[in-house]
Write an enzyme that holds these catalytic residues in place. Structure first.
Site, short mmCIF file in Angstrom:
data_model
loop_
_atom_site.label_atom_id
_atom_site.label_comp_id
_atom_site.label_asym_id
_atom_site.label_seq_id
_atom_site.Cartn_x
_atom_site.Cartn_y
_atom_site.Cartn_z
N GLY A 47 -26.34 26.42 -19.49
CA GLY A 47 -25.44 26.61 -18.37
C GLY A 47 -24.88 25.27 -17.93
O GLY A 47 -25.35 24.21 -18.36
N GLN A 52 -21.10 19.06 -12.23
CA GLN A 52 -21.78 18.21 -13.21
C GLN A 52 -20.80 17.42 -14.07
O GLN A 52 -21.20 16.43 -14.69
CB GLN A 52 -22.69 19.05 -14.12
CG GLN A 52 -23.91 19.60 -13.39
CD GLN A 52 -24.80 20.36 -14.34
OE1 GLN A 52 -24.56 21.53 -14.61
NE2 GLN A 52 -25.82 19.71 -14.88
N CYS A 100 -32.37 20.04 -16.82
CA CYS A 100 -30.99 19.99 -16.36
C CYS A 100 -30.27 18.92 -17.16
O CYS A 100 -30.82 17.84 -17.40
CB CYS A 100 -30.98 19.63 -14.88
SG CYS A 100 -29.33 19.53 -14.16
N LEU A 101 -29.04 19.20 -17.57
CA LEU A 101 -28.28 18.21 -18.34
C LEU A 101 -28.02 16.96 -17.51
O LEU A 101 -27.75 15.89 -18.07
CB LEU A 101 -26.95 18.82 -18.82
CG LEU A 101 -27.08 19.99 -19.81
CD1 LEU A 101 -25.71 20.54 -20.15
CD2 LEU A 101 -27.82 19.56 -21.07
N HIS A 142 -30.27 28.33 -10.84
CA HIS A 142 -30.19 26.88 -11.11
C HIS A 142 -28.73 26.41 -11.04
O HIS A 142 -28.42 25.41 -10.38
CB HIS A 142 -30.81 26.58 -12.48
CG HIS A 142 -30.70 25.15 -12.91
ND1 HIS A 142 -31.79 24.33 -13.06
CD2 HIS A 142 -29.61 24.39 -13.22
CE1 HIS A 142 -31.37 23.12 -13.43
NE2 HIS A 142 -30.06 23.14 -13.55
N GLU A 143 -27.84 27.14 -11.72
CA GLU A 143 -26.43 26.72 -11.77
C GLU A 143 -25.78 26.79 -10.40
O GLU A 143 -25.04 25.89 -10.01
CB GLU A 143 -25.65 27.58 -12.77
CG GLU A 143 -26.08 27.46 -14.23
CD GLU A 143 -26.26 26.04 -14.69
OE1 GLU A 143 -25.58 25.13 -14.19
OE2 GLU A 143 -27.13 25.82 -15.55
N HIS A 146 -26.28 23.95 -8.01
CA HIS A 146 -25.43 22.77 -8.20
C HIS A 146 -24.21 22.81 -7.28
O HIS A 146 -23.69 21.77 -6.88
CB HIS A 146 -24.94 22.69 -9.66
CG HIS A 146 -25.94 22.09 -10.62
ND1 HIS A 146 -26.35 20.78 -10.53
CD2 HIS A 146 -26.57 22.61 -11.69
CE1 HIS A 146 -27.21 20.54 -11.51
NE2 HIS A 146 -27.36 21.62 -12.23
NI NI Z 1 -28.60 21.64 -13.88
#
Ligand code: NI
Length: 181
Positions: A47, A52, A100-101, A142-143, A146
């Protein structure tokens, strides 16, 4: 195709509350979504949220067919979710490892609702209304976090259950594949 750099923890842009999308006909929205899918694919993510890559709009994408990073997880349909709202269907929560990226190479234990309903809009402005459980529900929570400037590291159930993926894995702590991104 345009892979964008993913902002990393410490960048203040990750902590801002994103704005709602108001114009679904803006071609820039399609370009943003294209960039997000290119970036997510390049990073093997499950995701990605627009903040981000430095865009403060309430747009998230998620989904994968078969991701080697999540061998125990069922496929999640590829989804573009704009201006999302999440409702927990009950109070049940489950602990699971997340990544997380924006926090590369690390994992932490986070508690999430196991059953949710999410609503929002797709790229054309058509309504979305989905019930999701388990890993699918975790990824969406999670997404969407953000979009409110929340990184999973702010939600750790226990600061001792946070570390480098490699070390957690080598010491047998990272048993399940319940990770996002
Ligand atoms: Ni993340």
């Amino acid at each position: 195709m345009a892979i964008q750099p993913v902002l990393r923890l410490g960048d203040p842009r990750l902590l801002k509350v994103a704005s709602e999308v108001s114009d679904f006909n803006n071609p820039e929205l399609d370009l943003l979504i294209e960039d997000m899918f290119d970036t997510m694919a390049a990073e093997d993510g499950a995701g990605l949220a627009a903040p981000q890559i430095g865009i403060g709009l309430r747009v998230v994408i998620f989904g994968f067919d078969d991701n080697p990073r999540y061998p125990d997880s069922n496929a999640i349909p590829k989804t573009i979710l704009i201006n999302p709202q999440i409702t927990a269907l009950n109070e049940d929560k489950e602990d699971g490892w997340e990544g997380c990226l924006s926090v590369p190479g690390m994992r932490g234990m986070v508690s999430r609702y196991t059953s949710i309903r999410y609503t929002g809009f797709d790229a054309n402005g058509s309504p979305i209304d989905v019930i999701a459980d388990d890993f699918h529900a975790r990824v969406v929570q999670h997404e969407c976090d953000h979009l409110d400037g929340i990184i999973y590291t702010q939600r750790l159930t226990d600061p001792m259950k946070f570390g480098f993926t490699e070390e957690l894995s080598n010491s047998g702590q990272l048993s399940s594949a319940s990770c996002t991104e």
